[in-house]
Design a protein around this motif. Structure first.
Motif, PDB file in Angstrom:
ATOM      1  N   TYR A   1       0.850  -1.187   0.000  1.00 24.26           N
ATOM      2  CA  TYR A   1       0.000   0.000   0.000  1.00 24.26           C
ATOM      3  C   TYR A   1       0.890   1.243   0.000  1.00 24.26           C
ATOM      4  O   TYR A   1       1.924   1.284   0.674  1.00 24.26           O
ATOM      5  CB  TYR A   1      -0.899   0.032   1.237  1.00 24.26           C
ATOM      6  CG  TYR A   1      -1.627   1.339   1.410  1.00 24.26           C
ATOM      7  CD1 TYR A   1      -2.792   1.604   0.689  1.00 24.26           C
ATOM      8  CD2 TYR A   1      -1.130   2.331   2.259  1.00 24.26           C
ATOM      9  CE1 TYR A   1      -3.453   2.814   0.822  1.00 24.26           C
ATOM     10  CE2 TYR A   1      -1.796   3.549   2.397  1.00 24.26           C
ATOM     11  CZ  TYR A   1      -2.954   3.787   1.672  1.00 24.26           C
ATOM     12  OH  TYR A   1      -3.595   4.985   1.799  1.00 24.26           O
TER      13      TYR A   1
ATOM     14  N   TYR B   1       0.656   5.712   0.048  1.00 19.16           N
ATOM     15  CA  TYR B   1      -0.187   6.883   0.212  1.00 19.16           C
ATOM     16  C   TYR B   1      -0.479   7.510  -1.153  1.00 19.16           C
ATOM     17  O   TYR B   1       0.378   7.507  -2.039  1.00 19.16           O
ATOM     18  CB  TYR B   1       0.491   7.920   1.109  1.00 19.16           C
ATOM     19  CG  TYR B   1       0.618   7.494   2.548  1.00 19.16           C
ATOM     20  CD1 TYR B   1      -0.514   7.296   3.340  1.00 19.16           C
ATOM     21  CD2 TYR B   1       1.873   7.286   3.120  1.00 19.16           C
ATOM     22  CE1 TYR B   1      -0.387   6.897   4.668  1.00 19.16           C
ATOM     23  CE2 TYR B   1       2.003   6.891   4.445  1.00 19.16           C
ATOM     24  CZ  TYR B   1       0.864   6.701   5.208  1.00 19.16           C
ATOM     25  OH  TYR B   1       0.978   6.300   6.512  1.00 19.16           O
ATOM     26  N   PRO B   2      -1.679   8.068  -1.335  1.00 21.48           N
ATOM     27  CA  PRO B   2      -1.978   8.724  -2.616  1.00 21.48           C
ATOM     28  C   PRO B   2      -1.146   9.987  -2.803  1.00 21.48           C
ATOM     29  O   PRO B   2      -0.688  10.603  -1.837  1.00 21.48           O
ATOM     30  CB  PRO B   2      -3.471   9.046  -2.497  1.00 21.48           C
ATOM     31  CG  PRO B   2      -3.749   9.081  -1.024  1.00 21.48           C
ATOM     32  CD  PRO B   2      -2.823   8.079  -0.411  1.00 21.48           C
ATOM     33  N   TYR B   3      -0.950  10.329  -4.064  1.00 18.66           N
ATOM     34  CA  TYR B   3      -0.215  11.545  -4.451  1.00 18.66           C
ATOM     35  C   TYR B   3       1.221  11.533  -3.914  1.00 18.66           C
ATOM     36  O   TYR B   3       1.766  12.556  -3.532  1.00 18.66           O
ATOM     37  CB  TYR B   3      -0.951  12.804  -3.980  1.00 18.66           C
ATOM     38  CG  TYR B   3      -2.390  12.854  -4.420  1.00 18.66           C
ATOM     39  CD1 TYR B   3      -2.709  13.012  -5.774  1.00 18.66           C
ATOM     40  CD2 TYR B   3      -3.415  12.717  -3.496  1.00 18.66           C
ATOM     41  CE1 TYR B   3      -4.037  13.028  -6.188  1.00 18.66           C
ATOM     42  CE2 TYR B   3      -4.736  12.734  -3.910  1.00 18.66           C
ATOM     43  CZ  TYR B   3      -5.045  12.892  -5.257  1.00 18.66           C
ATOM     44  OH  TYR B   3      -6.348  12.901  -5.661  1.00 18.66           O
TER      45      TYR B   3
ATOM     46  N   LEU C   1       3.946   9.321  -9.827  1.00 19.30           N
ATOM     47  CA  LEU C   1       3.110   8.968  -8.689  1.00 19.30           C
ATOM     48  C   LEU C   1       2.950   7.453  -8.607  1.00 19.30           C
ATOM     49  O   LEU C   1       2.831   6.770  -9.638  1.00 19.30           O
ATOM     50  CB  LEU C   1       1.736   9.624  -8.808  1.00 19.30           C
ATOM     51  CG  LEU C   1       1.710  11.156  -8.751  1.00 19.30           C
ATOM     52  CD1 LEU C   1       0.286  11.663  -9.002  1.00 19.30           C
ATOM     53  CD2 LEU C   1       2.223  11.659  -7.399  1.00 19.30           C
ATOM     54  N   THR C   2       2.921   6.925  -7.399  1.00 22.52           N
ATOM     55  CA  THR C   2       2.853   5.468  -7.230  1.00 22.52           C
ATOM     56  C   THR C   2       1.554   4.883  -7.767  1.00 22.52           C
ATOM     57  O   THR C   2       1.523   3.707  -8.147  1.00 22.52           O
ATOM     58  CB  THR C   2       3.009   5.091  -5.744  1.00 22.52           C
ATOM     59  OG1 THR C   2       2.001   5.754  -4.972  1.00 22.52           O
ATOM     60  CG2 THR C   2       4.379   5.497  -5.224  1.00 22.52           C
ATOM     61  N   GLU C   3       0.473   5.686  -7.823  1.00 27.02           N
ATOM     62  CA  GLU C   3      -0.787   5.128  -8.329  1.00 27.02           C
ATOM     63  C   GLU C   3      -0.733   4.836  -9.822  1.00 27.02           C
ATOM     64  O   GLU C   3      -1.619   4.143 -10.353  1.00 27.02           O
ATOM     65  CB  GLU C   3      -1.978   6.036  -8.013  1.00 27.02           C
ATOM     66  CG  GLU C   3      -1.797   7.484  -8.410  1.00 27.02           C
ATOM     67  CD  GLU C   3      -1.499   8.340  -7.199  1.00 27.02           C
ATOM     68  OE1 GLU C   3      -2.160   9.376  -7.037  1.00 27.02           O
ATOM     69  OE2 GLU C   3      -0.609   7.961  -6.397  1.00 27.02           O
ATOM     70  N   THR C   4       0.302   5.318 -10.502  1.00 23.29           N
ATOM     71  CA  THR C   4       0.456   5.002 -11.923  1.00 23.29           C
ATOM     72  C   THR C   4       1.261   3.727 -12.134  1.00 23.29           C
ATOM     73  O   THR C   4       1.386   3.261 -13.264  1.00 23.29           O
ATOM     74  CB  THR C   4       1.150   6.164 -12.669  1.00 23.29           C
ATOM     75  OG1 THR C   4       2.513   6.283 -12.220  1.00 23.29           O
ATOM     76  CG2 THR C   4       0.427   7.487 -12.424  1.00 23.29           C
ATOM     77  N   TYR C   5       1.783   3.151 -11.057  1.00 20.87           N
ATOM     78  CA  TYR C   5       2.638   1.965 -11.171  1.00 20.87           C
ATOM     79  C   TYR C   5       1.799   0.712 -11.422  1.00 20.87           C
ATOM     80  O   TYR C   5       0.678   0.574 -10.906  1.00 20.87           O
ATOM     81  CB  TYR C   5       3.442   1.754  -9.881  1.00 20.87           C
ATOM     82  CG  TYR C   5       4.626   2.679  -9.699  1.00 20.87           C
ATOM     83  CD1 TYR C   5       4.733   3.897 -10.360  1.00 20.87           C
ATOM     84  CD2 TYR C   5       5.670   2.330  -8.836  1.00 20.87           C
ATOM     85  CE1 TYR C   5       5.821   4.733 -10.182  1.00 20.87           C
ATOM     86  CE2 TYR C   5       6.764   3.158  -8.649  1.00 20.87           C
ATOM     87  CZ  TYR C   5       6.832   4.357  -9.323  1.00 20.87           C
ATOM     88  OH  TYR C   5       7.919   5.183  -9.146  1.00 20.87           O
TER      89      TYR C   5
ATOM     90  N   THR D   1       1.260  -3.516 -11.015  1.00 23.95           N
ATOM     91  CA  THR D   1       1.374  -4.393  -9.844  1.00 23.95           C
ATOM     92  C   THR D   1       2.823  -4.783  -9.585  1.00 23.95           C
ATOM     93  O   THR D   1       3.307  -4.737  -8.444  1.00 23.95           O
ATOM     94  CB  THR D   1       0.528  -5.664 -10.043  1.00 23.95           C
ATOM     95  OG1 THR D   1      -0.842  -5.292 -10.179  1.00 23.95           O
ATOM     96  CG2 THR D   1       0.675  -6.609  -8.853  1.00 23.95           C
TER      97      THR D   1
ATOM     98  N   ARG E   1       4.866  -1.825  -8.261  1.00 22.70           N
ATOM     99  CA  ARG E   1       4.556  -1.542  -6.853  1.00 22.70           C
ATOM    100  C   ARG E   1       5.277  -2.525  -5.940  1.00 22.70           C
ATOM    101  O   ARG E   1       5.776  -2.152  -4.869  1.00 22.70           O
ATOM    102  CB  ARG E   1       3.038  -1.603  -6.638  1.00 22.70           C
ATOM    103  CG  ARG E   1       2.278  -0.487  -7.338  1.00 22.70           C
ATOM    104  CD  ARG E   1       0.783  -0.748  -7.383  1.00 22.70           C
ATOM    105  NE  ARG E   1       0.195  -0.686  -6.061  1.00 22.70           N
ATOM    106  CZ  ARG E   1      -0.247   0.431  -5.485  1.00 22.70           C
ATOM    107  NH1 ARG E   1      -0.147   1.586  -6.122  1.00 22.70           N
ATOM    108  NH2 ARG E   1      -0.783   0.408  -4.288  1.00 22.70           N
TER     109      ARG E   1
END
Length: 231
Positions: free
Chosen positions: A78, A80-82, A115-119, A121, A124
């Protein structure tokens, strides 16, 4: 030496792990093998005091070991966003200022400015792995570390584990795949029905594989009898 004594954990009135005792040496990769749902993730979360009610003692080199002294790689990391990958690794390495983010990222070549949300699976999983390495821990808990990795990253992780072993770290690594255990582990324990059923040295891994197969066949025998029964 990592010493886990009388570890018991569960949720509410449901007991998941019952009086687990396990020892693992510095410079050792110790496998925790079990089917899905056997309690491998609960085992790691209990050691880190994340979720399940916990009792028992954990020590490293003869002194009590708190969750802050272990690096934990969850099966599903997990973030954090942004937050960029660079920011994440800088946060993880605050206690280990000698960690060279740029050098270590040379292994995976992650886009750390993104940003990690663009990674994906796999990306990550690789970022989370670099994060626990950045912490400078001597004890690492790796929950299904090969899950989601491509062929190249899998080979790199094999090399990382060997380097960590040479540097005297103690690693607990969970898997439900026997081939993974054979490849990377020095010893392995089979977790089933909330307990460590048996522990095997590397030379005895063929016996471990037969032990696992026997357990599975015994459990499915009745089901096969019903399937094959004439209608």
């Amino acid at each position: 030496m990592l010493n886990i004594s009388n570890l018991t954990a569960g949720y509410g009135n449901t007991l998941i792990l019952d009086t687990i005792n396990l020892k693992a040496a510095a410079g050792e990769v110790h496998g925790i093998l079990g089917v899905n749902g056997a309690g491998k993730t609960t085992f790691f979360k209990a050691l880190c005091r994340l979720g399940p009610a916990f009792s028992g003692e954990v020590s490293w080199q003869g002194a009590p070991l708190s969750p802050a002294g272990m690096g934990y790689l969850p099966a599903e990391p997990y973030f954090y966003p942004y937050q960029t990958g660079q920011e994440y690794l800088e946060l993880c390495s605050h206690r280990n200022p000698g960690f060279r983010i740029d050098k270590w990222n040379g292994l995976f070549q992650l886009p750390l400015k993104d940003l990690t949300e663009t990674y994906s699976t796999g990306m990550r999983k690789k970022l989370a792995l670099l994060g626990i390495l950045a912490g400078g821990y001597q004890v690492l808990l790796l929950d299904e570390p090969f899950s989601g990795l491509d062929l190249e990253s899998t080979e790199i992780l094999y090399e990382i584990l060997e380097e960590l072993r040479r540097n005297g770290l103690c690693l607990l690594l969970s898997s439900h795949i026997m081939a993974t255990v054979r490849q990377v582990c020095d010893r392995a324990s089979y977790l089933s029905e909330g307990q460590i059923q048996e522990t095997f040295d590397k030379d005895d891994f063929p016996a471990l594989e037969q032990f696992v197969k026997t357990k599975i066949h015994d459990r499915t025998k009745a089901a096969w009898a019903e399937i094959r029964k004439p209608s």
